[in-house]
Design a protein around this motif. Structure first.
Motif, PDB file in Angstrom:
ATOM      1  N   ALA A  51       0.704  -1.113  -0.139  1.00 36.58           N
ATOM      2  CA  ALA A  51       0.107  -0.045  -0.090  1.00 36.58           C
ATOM      3  C   ALA A  51       0.829   1.208  -0.027  1.00 36.58           C
ATOM      4  O   ALA A  51       0.652   2.007  -0.662  1.00 36.58           O
ATOM      5  CB  ALA A  51      -0.954   0.038   1.044  1.00 36.58           C
ATOM      6  N   LEU A  52       1.995   1.283   0.790  1.00 34.44           N
ATOM      7  CA  LEU A  52       2.797   2.456   0.685  1.00 34.44           C
ATOM      8  C   LEU A  52       3.593   2.759  -0.532  1.00 34.44           C
ATOM      9  O   LEU A  52       3.640   3.756  -0.846  1.00 34.44           O
ATOM     10  CB  LEU A  52       3.803   2.300   1.960  1.00 34.44           C
ATOM     11  CG  LEU A  52       4.799   3.430   2.216  1.00 34.44           C
ATOM     12  CD1 LEU A  52       4.146   4.588   2.751  1.00 34.44           C
ATOM     13  CD2 LEU A  52       5.903   2.886   3.242  1.00 34.44           C
ATOM     14  N   ALA A  53       3.891   1.520  -1.155  1.00 32.18           N
ATOM     15  CA  ALA A  53       4.734   1.469  -2.428  1.00 32.18           C
ATOM     16  C   ALA A  53       3.635   2.119  -3.626  1.00 32.18           C
ATOM     17  O   ALA A  53       3.926   3.054  -4.260  1.00 32.18           O
ATOM     18  CB  ALA A  53       5.215   0.184  -2.973  1.00 32.18           C
ATOM     19  N   VAL A  54       2.470   1.505  -3.624  1.00 35.08           N
ATOM     20  CA  VAL A  54       1.377   1.935  -4.434  1.00 35.08           C
ATOM     21  C   VAL A  54       1.114   3.402  -4.198  1.00 35.08           C
ATOM     22  O   VAL A  54       0.785   4.164  -5.144  1.00 35.08           O
ATOM     23  CB  VAL A  54       0.255   0.999  -4.409  1.00 35.08           C
ATOM     24  CG1 VAL A  54      -0.908   1.623  -5.315  1.00 35.08           C
ATOM     25  CG2 VAL A  54       0.719  -0.330  -4.777  1.00 35.08           C
ATOM     26  N   THR A  55       0.862   3.845  -2.794  1.00 33.85           N
ATOM     27  CA  THR A  55       0.620   5.187  -2.541  1.00 33.85           C
ATOM     28  C   THR A  55       1.779   6.277  -3.245  1.00 33.85           C
ATOM     29  O   THR A  55       1.512   7.139  -3.720  1.00 33.85           O
ATOM     30  CB  THR A  55       0.466   5.236  -1.126  1.00 33.85           C
ATOM     31  OG1 THR A  55      -0.536   4.641  -0.626  1.00 33.85           O
ATOM     32  CG2 THR A  55       0.045   6.877  -0.810  1.00 33.85           C
ATOM     33  N   GLY A  56       2.945   5.773  -2.874  1.00 34.06           N
ATOM     34  CA  GLY A  56       4.089   6.653  -3.295  1.00 34.06           C
ATOM     35  C   GLY A  56       4.178   6.736  -4.811  1.00 34.06           C
ATOM     36  O   GLY A  56       4.193   7.663  -5.466  1.00 34.06           O
ATOM     37  N   ARG A  57       3.753   5.377  -5.509  1.00 32.49           N
ATOM     38  CA  ARG A  57       3.711   5.562  -7.158  1.00 32.49           C
ATOM     39  C   ARG A  57       2.470   6.302  -7.360  1.00 32.49           C
ATOM     40  O   ARG A  57       2.604   7.176  -8.510  1.00 32.49           O
ATOM     41  CB  ARG A  57       3.699   4.193  -7.593  1.00 32.49           C
ATOM     42  CG  ARG A  57       4.771   3.446  -7.680  1.00 32.49           C
ATOM     43  CD  ARG A  57       4.539   1.966  -8.369  1.00 32.49           C
ATOM     44  NE  ARG A  57       5.720   1.202  -8.451  1.00 32.49           N
ATOM     45  CZ  ARG A  57       6.862   1.313  -9.302  1.00 32.49           C
ATOM     46  NH1 ARG A  57       6.554   2.165 -10.348  1.00 32.49           N
ATOM     47  NH2 ARG A  57       7.783   0.656  -9.336  1.00 32.49           N
ATOM     48  N   LEU A  58       1.439   6.505  -6.659  1.00 37.21           N
ATOM     49  CA  LEU A  58       0.037   7.288  -7.113  1.00 37.21           C
ATOM     50  C   LEU A  58       0.640   8.735  -6.822  1.00 37.21           C
ATOM     51  O   LEU A  58       0.391   9.314  -7.612  1.00 37.21           O
ATOM     52  CB  LEU A  58      -0.992   6.899  -6.169  1.00 37.21           C
ATOM     53  CG  LEU A  58      -1.537   5.311  -6.777  1.00 37.21           C
ATOM     54  CD1 LEU A  58      -2.672   5.294  -5.768  1.00 37.21           C
ATOM     55  CD2 LEU A  58      -2.316   5.759  -8.115  1.00 37.21           C
ATOM     56  N   ALA A  59       1.285   9.055  -5.634  1.00 41.19           N
ATOM     57  CA  ALA A  59       1.739  10.109  -5.514  1.00 41.19           C
ATOM     58  C   ALA A  59       2.716  10.934  -6.711  1.00 41.19           C
ATOM     59  O   ALA A  59       2.663  12.194  -6.884  1.00 41.19           O
ATOM     60  CB  ALA A  59       2.209  10.245  -4.132  1.00 41.19           C
ATOM     61  N   ASN A  60       3.643   9.858  -6.931  1.00 39.49           N
ATOM     62  CA  ASN A  60       4.603  10.371  -7.979  1.00 39.49           C
ATOM     63  C   ASN A  60       3.863  10.500  -9.190  1.00 39.49           C
ATOM     64  O   ASN A  60       4.053  11.267 -10.033  1.00 39.49           O
ATOM     65  CB  ASN A  60       5.661   9.376  -8.051  1.00 39.49           C
ATOM     66  CG  ASN A  60       6.700   9.301  -6.983  1.00 39.49           C
ATOM     67  OD1 ASN A  60       6.923  10.262  -6.157  1.00 39.49           O
ATOM     68  ND2 ASN A  60       7.089   8.212  -6.580  1.00 39.49           N
TER      69      ASN A  60
END
Length: 636
Positions: free
Chosen positions: A340-349
């Motif tokens: 979730a953190l990685a996906v959130t980071g990707r979404l944020a990026n």
């Protein structure tokens, strides 16, 4: 490495914070799922893991209960059996018979756990005692060593029982001569009254050595810690061996833990409780209860003899399944949180990249708007230059036309001045009648010629003023096409055919329309320029034709040439701004674009192009359809 990693982490956090509102739609379900689901699953794993542990403890308690029940029931039956035998072989007050001694020795030898087998008379005196210690042969105690046990609770309670009565003492450490026997010997006493012909002869007492029984219970299940507690809350066999038999070994008063434990197990015959974060199962055991229920015992007294069996999961095996389950859940939750953190980071990026792209697009659009505005200004300036150029051509044409009458007038005036000088000389020398008449006649002719030249110049100036006004303003007025078209461009009124290009105009008289003369003249001038610039090859002859006729409520104007024509790929672009096939020779690409704009947006008409025309083998034809009355408010 750290110096390069931390800024990226902080940058990711800052990026996520900037897009927190959009990310919330994705993050909230994950947070709720992990924040609610993981604790629920964590709890459920504990519940599921404790259920088999509870069942295991219950099974161990049941096994221990059965062992205690079978052992003590057998002990009770043995006491009843021995009391019955003694009633058959002993007479009240008679000395012991060898048969009684033999029976007691054989009975003691029948079980290695029978520490003592005794017969007490109604006064509490030991009449017979057989000791069975250390695994050796049973030994009959000498008469002088026999004791009086009238003060012991087991005697007082048992002697008062009826026939087939049974007594169980509490399980405690054996006491000899008033002190606890060392080494410690856990002992339980079972007694039954002896009757002969209805007369009470005393009691039978069996001292049961509980060491093996306790060891057996202790080793019953290595995954479960099994303990025994008496009715006062003291450990008979507890977690700490130093606390066992504390009430007999000088222990202090009952501590709060004992009271709390006793309160927990006093709520029922069996159950569960939790103390200190540990789950306990318990079951109460009443010695001889099975014998009393089955009717084998008439009455039973066992004050303080009840025991509590307590079980807890053994250390190391307590929560192995729960630990494994929670470990797996923790790993899964960690992986999901990391995902979730990685996906959130990707979404944020991605959102940051999208925002950056949007900013770049906004900047590009702003630049494009500025460029478009500059382009519009440039286009208007070029259009103005085109208009000024055509106006300059018109001025040059007007100047050329005015040059002839003005030259004639200057010549005539020069001759008139010379005639006047000669006339003055003749007046001085002698004037004749014929000289006067000749001078008057020549003066009249000269004045007529000057007057005619001045009239011609005045007409040219008036027409130039009208054309200039029409070009400078958007004022609608009536025009006669036959008179207007030649004035639209000076080249049309006095065509120069020296380059081999001829002009033919077919415009009927009295064809009057209401339109905007200036823009209309611009259209005709730009079409002339376009043909002269693009249509003809250098040095080769050609023809330009301008025709006009009425067509219902419209006027049809055809502007044609027999030049090289327009290619199929270029004909679709000729009205586009800045499209030119002669840019190398000074073309701007705005002439026909201005023509199209004026015809459609100012004059309210349409313009089409044919190349080659339908009735010709080559050339180009522009077909202009104008309403006989232009729109009242022309668009700019």
């Amino acid at each position: 490495m750290i110096a390069r990693t931390e800024p990226r982490i902080f940058s990711s956090f800052r990026t996520a914070y900037r897009h927190r509102k959009r990310l919330a739609l994705f993050v909230i379900p994950w947070v709720v799922g992990l924040g609610v689901g993981v604790p629920l699953l964590w709890h459920q794993i504990g519940v599921n893991a404790r259920e088999p542990q509870i069942r295991n403890r219950e099974e161990t308690l049941s096994q221990a209960y059965d062992i205690l029940g079978r052992t003590l029931d057998r002990l009770g039956r043995d006491a009843l059996f021995l009391a019955d035998l003694q009633s058959r072989f002993g007479e009240p007050g008679a000395p012991l018979t060898p048969m009684s001694v033999e029976i007691f020795q054989s009975f003691a030898a029948s079980s290695p756990d029978y520490d003592q087998v005794r017969w007490l008379d109604t006064e509490g005196n030991e009449r017979l005692r057989v000791n069975h210690r250390g695994g050796g042969e049973p030994v009959v105690v000498a008469q002088e060593q026999l004791q009086n046990k009238a003060d012991r609770p087991y005697f007082r309670d048992t002697v008062a029982l009826p026939l087939n009565g049974l007594y169980f003492s509490a399980l405690d450490l054996n006491i000899e001569n008033g002190v606890v026997e060392v080494p410690h010997l856990p002992t339980l006493r079972v007694a039954s009254p002896v009757f002969h012909n209805g007369i009470k002869q005393g009691i039978i007492v069996i001292n049961y050595r509980g060491t093996r029984l306790l060891e057996r219970l202790k080793r019953l299940d290595m995954s479960v810690d099994l303990y025994l507690m008496n009715q006062a809350g003291y450990w008979v066999q507890g977690p700490d061996p130093k606390a066992n038999w504390a009430w007999q070994l000088g222990a202090p008063a009952q501590d709060p833990a004992q009271a709390d434990r006793l309160q927990a197990v006093s709520k029922g015959g069996r159950g569960l409780f939790n103390r200190g974060g540990e789950d306990w199962s318990y079951r109460r055991f009443d010695p001889g209860a099975g014998l009393l229920t089955s009717g084998e015992v008439a009455e039973m007294r066992a004050p303080g003899a009840s025991l509590y069996l307590l079980a807890r999961d053994a250390a190391g095996a307590t929560d192995s399944q729960e630990t494994r389950g929670k470990l797996i859940l923790g790993l899964v939750a960690t992986v999901l949180a990391a995902v979730a953190l990685a996906v959130t980071g990707r979404l944020a990026n991605g959102m940051e990249a999208e925002a950056e792209w949007a900013r770049q697009m906004e900047e590009a659009n702003r630049t494009l708007r500025e460029t478009n505005e500059k382009l519009g200004v440039t286009q208007r300036e070029l259009a103005r230059a085109e208009r000024l150029s055509s106006l300059g051509l018109m001025v040059a044409g007007v100047a050329h036309e005015m040059n002839t009458p003005l030259g004639s007038a200057a010549l005539v005036l020069s001759k008139a001045a010379n005639d006047l000088r000669l006339f003055k000389e003749k007046v001085t020398t002698g004037l004749r009648r014929s000289d006067l008449d000749l001078y008057i006649a020549d003066s009249d002719v000269s004045l007529d010629m000057v007057r005619d030249a001045i009239h011609r110049c005045t007409a040219l100036v008036q027409r130039f003023k009208q054309v200039a006004v029409d070009r400078a303003t958007l004022e609608r007025r009536d025009i006669n096409l036959a008179a207007f078209i030649p004035d639209a461009d000076p080249r049309l009124r006095k065509w120069d055919a020296s380059a081999g290009i001829s002009l033919t105009m077919d415009v009927p008289d009295a064809l009057i329309i209401t339109t905007y003369p200036g823009p209309f003249a611009q259209v005709l001038s730009n079409l002339v320029n376009n043909s002269l610039l693009h249509a003809f090859e250098a040095g080769k002859p050609g023809m330009i034709t301008i025709n006009a006729r009425r067509s219902g409520d419209q006027v049809l104007i055809e502007f044609a040439d027999d030049g090289r024509g327009i290619s199929g790929t270029d004909i679709e672009k000729i009205f586009e701004p800045f499209f030119s096939t002669a840019r190398h020779s000074g073309g701007t690409g705005l002439g026909l674009h201005i023509v199209h704009q004026i015809v459609t947006e100012v004059l309210g008409g349409t313009i089409n192009v044919e190349s080659p025309p339908r009735d010709r083998a080559r050339g180009t034809r522009f077909i202009i359809r104008l309403p006989r009355t232009a729109p009242a408010q022309a668009e700019t």
